[in-house]
Structures are given as C-alpha cells and as structure tokens.
Design an enzyme around this catalytic site. Sequence first.
Site, PDB file in Angstrom:
ATOM      1  N   GLU A  50      26.351 -15.381  26.413  1.00  0.00           N
ATOM      2  CA  GLU A  50      27.664 -15.714  26.963  1.00  0.00           C
ATOM      3  C   GLU A  50      27.541 -16.327  28.363  1.00  0.00           C
ATOM      4  O   GLU A  50      26.786 -15.851  29.197  1.00  0.00           O
ATOM      5  CB  GLU A  50      28.526 -14.451  27.032  1.00  0.00           C
ATOM      6  N   LYS A 123      37.630 -17.176  23.251  1.00  0.00           N
ATOM      7  CA  LYS A 123      37.578 -15.715  23.268  1.00  0.00           C
ATOM      8  C   LYS A 123      38.981 -15.123  23.221  1.00  0.00           C
ATOM      9  O   LYS A 123      39.843 -15.456  24.044  1.00  0.00           O
ATOM     10  CB  LYS A 123      36.831 -15.261  24.518  1.00  0.00           C
ATOM     11  N   CYS A 160      31.566 -11.652  23.026  1.00  0.00           N
ATOM     12  CA  CYS A 160      31.412 -10.412  23.793  1.00  0.00           C
ATOM     13  C   CYS A 160      32.490  -9.368  23.525  1.00  0.00           C
ATOM     14  O   CYS A 160      32.385  -8.646  22.546  1.00  0.00           O
ATOM     15  CB  CYS A 160      31.302 -10.724  25.282  1.00  0.00           C
TER      16      CYS A 160
END
Length: 300
Positions: A50, A123, A160
């Site tokens: 990431e 995300k 994540c």
Amino acid sequence: MKTTTLPVALIQERAVIDQGARNAEANLAIIEARVGEAARLGAKLVLLQELHNGPYFCQHEHVCEFELAEPIPGPSTERLAAIARANRVVLVSSLFEKRATGLYHNTAVVFDADGSVAGKYRKMHIPDDPGFYEKFYFTPGDTGFTPIDTSVGRLGVMVCWDQWYPEGARLMALAGAELLLYPTAIGWDPTDEQAEKDRQREAWILSHRGHAVANGLPVLSCNRVGHEPSPLGAAGIRFWGSSHVLGPQGEFLALAGTDAPEIVVAEVDMRRSEHVRRIWPFLRDRRIDAYGDLLKRYRD
C-alpha cells in the site's frame, strides 16, 4: 482435473523515506528492479504494498502531504505501466490519487501485462486510529466491490483496512473474483508489549485466512516492512511484513518474514477453488432471505 497454475509474487519492501520530493522516484526505481526479478523467477502476477511511492504519511495530519497526490492517469501510472509491459506481468499498484482539487482517494491501479490499465479500486473502508489518520486524506471509494478482469484472471482487489470486513471479500466473491488481493501498510506500535504485538499480527493473518475459507478463494496480501518514525515525535510504526499467499482453504502457500524486504513467490492452483467449493458449498447454503439486517448499522 487439469491443474492450471498461476505464478505470483509479492514485493515486500522497506520504503525509502529520506529523499523528500524524490521519494517516489527512488521507490519506483526499487519497484522496477524487484518486479524485474520477480518476472525472472516466473511471476505472471505481481502485487505491491500500500502507498508504495513513499513513507506512510498518514501518521499525522498535515496539508503538505496532499502534495504527494497525483492524478490517475499520471506520472506514476505511466511508469508502472511501462514496468508491467516490459516484464509482461499483471501488476497491482497502490497510489495516492488526486481526483480533483480537494478530493483524494487511496487507489489501487491494476495494469495488464501489455501495460494497459485493466481497472482501479478506490479504498472503501477508511480508518482513523492513532498513527493511521487516513480520514484526513482519503474520501471513501465509490468504485464498489467490483472485480477487475485481467489476462491472468478476475481479481478482487481491496486495500488494507478493507481486509477486516468480510462483507467486501464476500461481495467480490459473489461478483466472480478468482483471487482476493490486498496491498497493505500495517504494523506495531514499537512501545507495545510483545504479547500484544503477536495478537495483532496473528489477528491480521487470521482475517485473511477467514476470507479465503469463507469464499473458497486464494488470498494475496502484501505488506510493507521496517520502522518509519512519526512526524509527531511519537514512536512511529514498525511495519510487520508477513506478506503471504493463501490457498482457498486458508492454507499457507508462502509467508514472508517480519523484518526484511523480500520477494515472496508462490504458485496458485487456479482450479482448486472449484474443488473446494464442491466440498464446501458455502455460496449455495447462504440464507439470503434472512440477511436484510446486514444493511443496518446495528441491531438495537
């Protein structure tokens, strides 16, 4: 049953953090070398960590960090596309996207083996915890949990903090994802006791194993490694590495260490999910008529 294997690689790296405006250039040079090495080892799919262009800047809240963001397409996507094309690999990257003035995302961009952009994922789940102040920087994604089709398969890419939510993994599976992939940046507070560190790392790995088992899919997770000091003068974060590749029953196909950069390579049997889902038909037995309350924040 004929076995079709996909050679994969995870680039677990210690970010260059001390070259200021040149951090992105320095880290992309390392990525170029590592992807080339992974390709020579036979990898056809390569996953990066990431926000790989520099330090994990979300340890504090400061408007200067928005200077790191760039448009997509932009300079980094051009460089990464060339890396994918030169090595004939599908490459999953992670960038700080400037969508418009005052509108930013944490975005995974997937390049096919010819260098074309196969798709992107913004995300969805954004944390706001000590040392992980991402809500200051990132708007939650609006691309949905939609897999990205590539020459090596249909990829369910998330980022994540998404890894803690079974809903995202399930929706990717329900949309036909053949693998789940997570670029991540997660680690310890160096001042925590070792027992707490161990619990956190084991919970993180366990969440991924749960996604693999519940959905009958391979899971790839690539984490950064090394200590990054906090701009606030706190202890910073020691990223725990442990990048891994799992099979569709949660079995380890590869697992990196916690302390050093590493190219993690594995071969994923792309037909195994078919076998696993025949003996564990979880999708068949879902009670979709009884899950309406999942759309509520909480059942009071």
